[in-house]
Design a protein around this motif. Sequence first.
Motif, PDB file in Angstrom:
ATOM      1  N   LEU A 182     -14.081  10.244  27.798  1.00 51.77           N
ATOM      2  CA  LEU A 182     -13.358   9.619  28.907  1.00 51.77           C
ATOM      3  C   LEU A 182     -13.093   8.142  28.624  1.00 51.77           C
ATOM      4  CD1 LEU A 182     -12.474  11.137  31.405  1.00 51.77           C
ATOM      5  CD2 LEU A 182     -14.260   9.993  32.679  1.00 51.77           C
ATOM      6  N   ARG A 183     -14.048   7.482  27.946  1.00 51.02           N
ATOM      7  CA  ARG A 183     -13.812   6.077  27.594  1.00 51.02           C
ATOM      8  C   ARG A 183     -12.663   5.956  26.605  1.00 51.02           C
ATOM      9  NH1 ARG A 183     -19.507   5.685  27.681  1.00 51.02           N
ATOM     10  NH2 ARG A 183     -19.673   5.756  25.416  1.00 51.02           N
ATOM     11  N   PHE A 184     -12.538   6.921  25.704  1.00 52.61           N
ATOM     12  CA  PHE A 184     -11.400   6.893  24.774  1.00 52.61           C
ATOM     13  C   PHE A 184     -10.092   7.083  25.532  1.00 52.61           C
ATOM     14  CE2 PHE A 184     -14.422   8.809  21.409  1.00 52.61           C
ATOM     15  CZ  PHE A 184     -14.890   7.545  21.114  1.00 52.61           C
ATOM     16  N   SER A 197     -25.603  17.980  28.554  1.00 55.46           N
ATOM     17  CA  SER A 197     -25.873  16.551  28.568  1.00 55.46           C
ATOM     18  C   SER A 197     -25.837  15.977  27.146  1.00 55.46           C
ATOM     19  CB  SER A 197     -27.261  16.342  29.168  1.00 55.46           C
ATOM     20  OG  SER A 197     -27.394  15.011  29.541  1.00 55.46           O
ATOM     21  N   GLY A 198     -25.196  14.830  26.992  1.00 55.55           N
ATOM     22  CA  GLY A 198     -25.179  14.175  25.686  1.00 55.55           C
ATOM     23  C   GLY A 198     -24.136  14.714  24.726  1.00 55.55           C
ATOM     24  N   CYS A 199     -23.208  15.578  25.222  1.00 55.92           N
ATOM     25  CA  CYS A 199     -22.241  16.163  24.299  1.00 55.92           C
ATOM     26  C   CYS A 199     -21.034  15.255  24.108  1.00 55.92           C
ATOM     27  CB  CYS A 199     -21.794  17.535  24.777  1.00 55.92           C
ATOM     28  SG  CYS A 199     -20.689  17.472  26.185  1.00 55.92           S
ATOM     29  N   GLY A 200     -20.976  14.153  24.813  1.00 52.40           N
ATOM     30  CA  GLY A 200     -19.906  13.194  24.564  1.00 52.40           C
ATOM     31  C   GLY A 200     -18.797  13.179  25.598  1.00 52.40           C
ATOM     32  N   LYS A 201     -19.075  13.689  26.815  1.00 49.61           N
ATOM     33  CA  LYS A 201     -18.039  13.708  27.845  1.00 49.61           C
ATOM     34  C   LYS A 201     -17.648  12.296  28.267  1.00 49.61           C
ATOM     35  CE  LYS A 201     -20.736  16.062  30.609  1.00 49.61           C
ATOM     36  NZ  LYS A 201     -21.923  16.226  29.752  1.00 49.61           N
ATOM     37  N   SER A 202     -18.667  11.486  28.548  1.00 46.29           N
ATOM     38  CA  SER A 202     -18.365  10.110  28.979  1.00 46.29           C
ATOM     39  C   SER A 202     -17.675   9.352  27.871  1.00 46.29           C
ATOM     40  CB  SER A 202     -19.655   9.383  29.360  1.00 46.29           C
ATOM     41  OG  SER A 202     -20.310  10.068  30.380  1.00 46.29           O
ATOM     42  N   THR A 203     -18.105   9.596  26.646  1.00 44.35           N
ATOM     43  CA  THR A 203     -17.488   8.928  25.510  1.00 44.35           C
ATOM     44  C   THR A 203     -16.009   9.297  25.424  1.00 44.35           C
ATOM     45  OG1 THR A 203     -19.606   9.146  24.405  1.00 44.35           O
ATOM     46  CG2 THR A 203     -17.740   8.550  23.041  1.00 44.35           C
ATOM     47  N   GLU A 211     -23.099  12.200  15.094  1.00 44.26           N
ATOM     48  CA  GLU A 211     -21.734  12.651  15.348  1.00 44.26           C
ATOM     49  C   GLU A 211     -21.659  13.075  16.803  1.00 44.26           C
ATOM     50  OE1 GLU A 211     -20.480  15.855  12.922  1.00 44.26           O
ATOM     51  OE2 GLU A 211     -18.369  15.634  13.452  1.00 44.26           O
ATOM     52  N   VAL A 212     -20.727  12.514  17.543  1.00 46.57           N
ATOM     53  CA  VAL A 212     -20.690  12.769  18.981  1.00 46.57           C
ATOM     54  C   VAL A 212     -19.576  13.735  19.347  1.00 46.57           C
ATOM     55  CG1 VAL A 212     -20.473  11.715  21.248  1.00 46.57           C
ATOM     56  CG2 VAL A 212     -21.676  10.504  19.461  1.00 46.57           C
ATOM     57  N   LEU A 213     -18.399  13.528  18.788  1.00 50.71           N
ATOM     58  CA  LEU A 213     -17.255  14.386  19.117  1.00 50.71           C
ATOM     59  C   LEU A 213     -16.589  14.836  17.829  1.00 50.71           C
ATOM     60  CD1 LEU A 213     -15.722  12.254  22.009  1.00 50.71           C
ATOM     61  CD2 LEU A 213     -16.681  14.529  22.272  1.00 50.71           C
TER      62      LEU A 213
HETATM   63  N1  LIG Z   1     -22.537   2.919  22.812  1.00 51.89           N
HETATM   64  C1  LIG Z   1     -23.247   3.896  22.213  1.00 51.89           C
HETATM   65  N2  LIG Z   1     -23.952   3.640  21.089  1.00 51.89           N
HETATM   66  C2  LIG Z   1     -24.672   4.602  20.484  1.00 51.89           C
HETATM   67  N3  LIG Z   1     -24.758   5.863  20.935  1.00 51.89           N
HETATM   68  C3  LIG Z   1     -24.095   6.189  22.046  1.00 51.89           C
HETATM   69  C4  LIG Z   1     -23.310   5.223  22.745  1.00 51.89           C
HETATM   70  N4  LIG Z   1     -22.763   5.825  23.818  1.00 51.89           N
HETATM   71  C5  LIG Z   1     -23.177   7.110  23.787  1.00 51.89           C
HETATM   72  N5  LIG Z   1     -23.969   7.333  22.725  1.00 51.89           N
HETATM   73  C6  LIG Z   1     -24.564   8.630  22.349  1.00 51.89           C
HETATM   74  O1  LIG Z   1     -23.516   9.547  22.257  1.00 51.89           O
HETATM   75  C7  LIG Z   1     -23.886  10.790  22.795  1.00 51.89           C
HETATM   76  C8  LIG Z   1     -22.896  11.222  23.848  1.00 51.89           C
HETATM   77  O2  LIG Z   1     -22.993  10.354  24.943  1.00 51.89           O
HETATM   78  P1  LIG Z   1     -22.190  10.564  26.278  1.00 51.89           P
HETATM   79  O3  LIG Z   1     -22.667   9.536  27.250  1.00 51.89           O
HETATM   80  O4  LIG Z   1     -20.748  10.585  25.996  1.00 51.89           O
HETATM   81  O5  LIG Z   1     -22.661  12.003  26.727  1.00 51.89           O
HETATM   82  P2  LIG Z   1     -22.333  12.778  28.064  1.00 51.89           P
HETATM   83  O6  LIG Z   1     -21.764  14.070  27.675  1.00 51.89           O
HETATM   84  O7  LIG Z   1     -21.550  11.941  28.985  1.00 51.89           O
HETATM   85  O8  LIG Z   1     -23.775  13.010  28.623  1.00 51.89           O
HETATM   86  P3  LIG Z   1     -24.239  13.115  30.145  1.00 51.89           P
HETATM   87  O9  LIG Z   1     -23.881  14.491  30.575  1.00 51.89           O
HETATM   88  O10 LIG Z   1     -25.709  12.934  30.074  1.00 51.89           O
HETATM   89  O11 LIG Z   1     -23.552  12.038  30.914  1.00 51.89           O
HETATM   90  C9  LIG Z   1     -25.284  10.630  23.328  1.00 51.89           C
HETATM   91  O12 LIG Z   1     -26.164  11.191  22.389  1.00 51.89           O
HETATM   92  C10 LIG Z   1     -25.489   9.146  23.412  1.00 51.89           C
HETATM   93  O13 LIG Z   1     -26.824   8.837  23.125  1.00 51.89           O
END
Ligand SMILES: Nc1ncnc2c1ncn2[C@@H]1O[C@H](COP(=O)(O)OP(=O)(O)OP(=O)(O)O)[C@@H](O)[C@H]1O
Lengths: 263, 255
Positions: free
Chosen positions: B45-47, B37-43, B16-18
């Motif tokens: 933003l992609r949404f 790190s890894g909390c889903g910020k980039s994800t 579960e990411v977000l």
């Molecule tokens: N396409 C994908 N398929 C599977 N898991 C993914 C995918 N993209 C991201 N994840 C997972 O989702 C979680 C959140 O990823 P995300 O890149 O959004 O984090 P983030 O907050 O941007 O981290 P960072 O600060 O390191 O950039 C991570 O655990 C990552 O491994």
Amino acid sequence: MSDDAKPVPYRGGGFAPRPVGLVGPIVFALVLGLWEAGSRLGWISPIILPAPSQALGALADLVETGRLWLHVSASLQRLVQGWVFGALLGVLVGFAAGLFSLARAGIVPVVAALFPIPKIALLPLFIIWFGIGEESKVATILFGTFFPTVISVYGGVDNVDRNLIRMGQSFGLGWFSIVRKIVLPGAMPAILSGFRISASIAIILLVAAEMIGAEYGIGAYILLAGNLMATDQLVAGVAMLSILGLTVSWVLGRIEKAVLRWR
Amino acid sequence: MDLHISDISHSYGATEVLRGIDLHITAGQIVCLIGPSGCGKSTLLRFVGGLERPRSGRVVQIGEPPAGCLNPLTYIFQDFALLPWRTAAGNISLVLEDHGLGRAAVREIVDDVLARTKLTDFRDALPRQLSGGMKQRVAIARALAVRPACLLMDEPLSALDSQTRDLLLDDLLDLWLRERFTACYVTHNLEEAVRIGHRVVVLSRRPGQIREVVDLDIPLEDRLDHPEALETRRRHLWELMREEALAADKELADV
Ligand SMILES: Nc1ncnc2c1ncn2[C@@H]1O[C@H](COP(=O)(O)OP(=O)(O)OP(=O)(O)O)[C@@H](O)[C@H]1O
Ligand SMILES: [Mg+2]
């Protein structure tokens, strides 16, 4: 500074060969000179290996009688036709496999199954289909260049930086624009190195096909020379192949330089 | 044009990411997104930019993008995402070519954004000839060329050394003062967040939830005149982040 001061020992250097001009030509001339001397002094029997000057004589003979162009043009024609069509088809099919899931699912297993077959084994089949003429030889070369091209093209498309494609999508670029402006140039290095491989395969197949049944062509010339034990002609023919290979790789090198200037 | 993110949840497979993200991005404001790190910020933003679909929830735009806007939601990437085979000008014209503007118009826009990012002398340079800071300026110029309604920036300065980062941050601030763009700005750097954010959203560790929203009411142009106030905010944000990071570490240790 005290007396026991001494410079730090130098441990770097090496592992970085630099180009050293002239060494290549000198080694080349040395080998040829030794060979020539060996033949003249009778150390090397002319039946086993002719002197370079004799091979050169055979080549001059070919030029005088006008048969050189006959052989070379026959070979070049087959090579260019087979390679161009094989590479063109390979690029198209490779792109399809790289871009569409359905095409990939269909193409990849077929390519995997047919790629390992030494294509020269198919020549007899092609002779039955197309006759002993040019078509069967061109088809062999075409087949031989098609498969490695497909593999390198779809590998190249796969390796295009996904972030760049994402970037294109995020700016609303059309599908065709993304393929033409991002995927194609991104896959270009892999496509061109695939061309190098397919060109060398094409030359091998060319010679083999010409040895199996052709009146003219470098391969036919070499085979005939072998049958007549005319080693001077044989060496001349092999030298022509070397020049052909060098020319092809030089041309590809120029193309790479021009197309990949951004690297 | 405002953006409204309502109740977004997402998981990748079993991860579960977000979870339940609600957020409003007001026109003319910069919203900073921070979190471990890894909390889903980039994800997230992609949404927001429509590059990926969340499992549930949605992103809506309220109001029309301003006239002349070619690409309302425009990204600036951490790794610049410049085409290595195109010059600075070529990278910018890339995003204009599909709009049927005509050569002269494209050239005019390219010249204009290059001038605004002080890159005029580098219009024919290839990316490999540019430093990291310059590359990111080209990417910013490219983003400006399409007159975005909202800039989506994913750690735009993270790949740069700290001097370059400071300079580019100043450039971004200048740009905002002139153009009052809207932005969602993901960063790890709390100084950046308190310098450039009108509002800072703190996400929790994964699954990312909104932990706290901090509004910074000092106008951007006056921020440097109030170092103590910024430092207080920064320290507050740091405490929040530290708790999340420590908790995340503990969870790892417990597994
Ligand atoms: N396409 C994908 N398929 C599977 N898991 C993914 C995918 N993209 C991201 N994840 C997972 O989702 C979680 C959140 O990823 P995300 O890149 O959004 O984090 P983030 O907050 O941007 O981290 P960072 O600060 O390191 O950039 C991570 O655990 C990552 O491994
Ligand atoms: Mg990220």
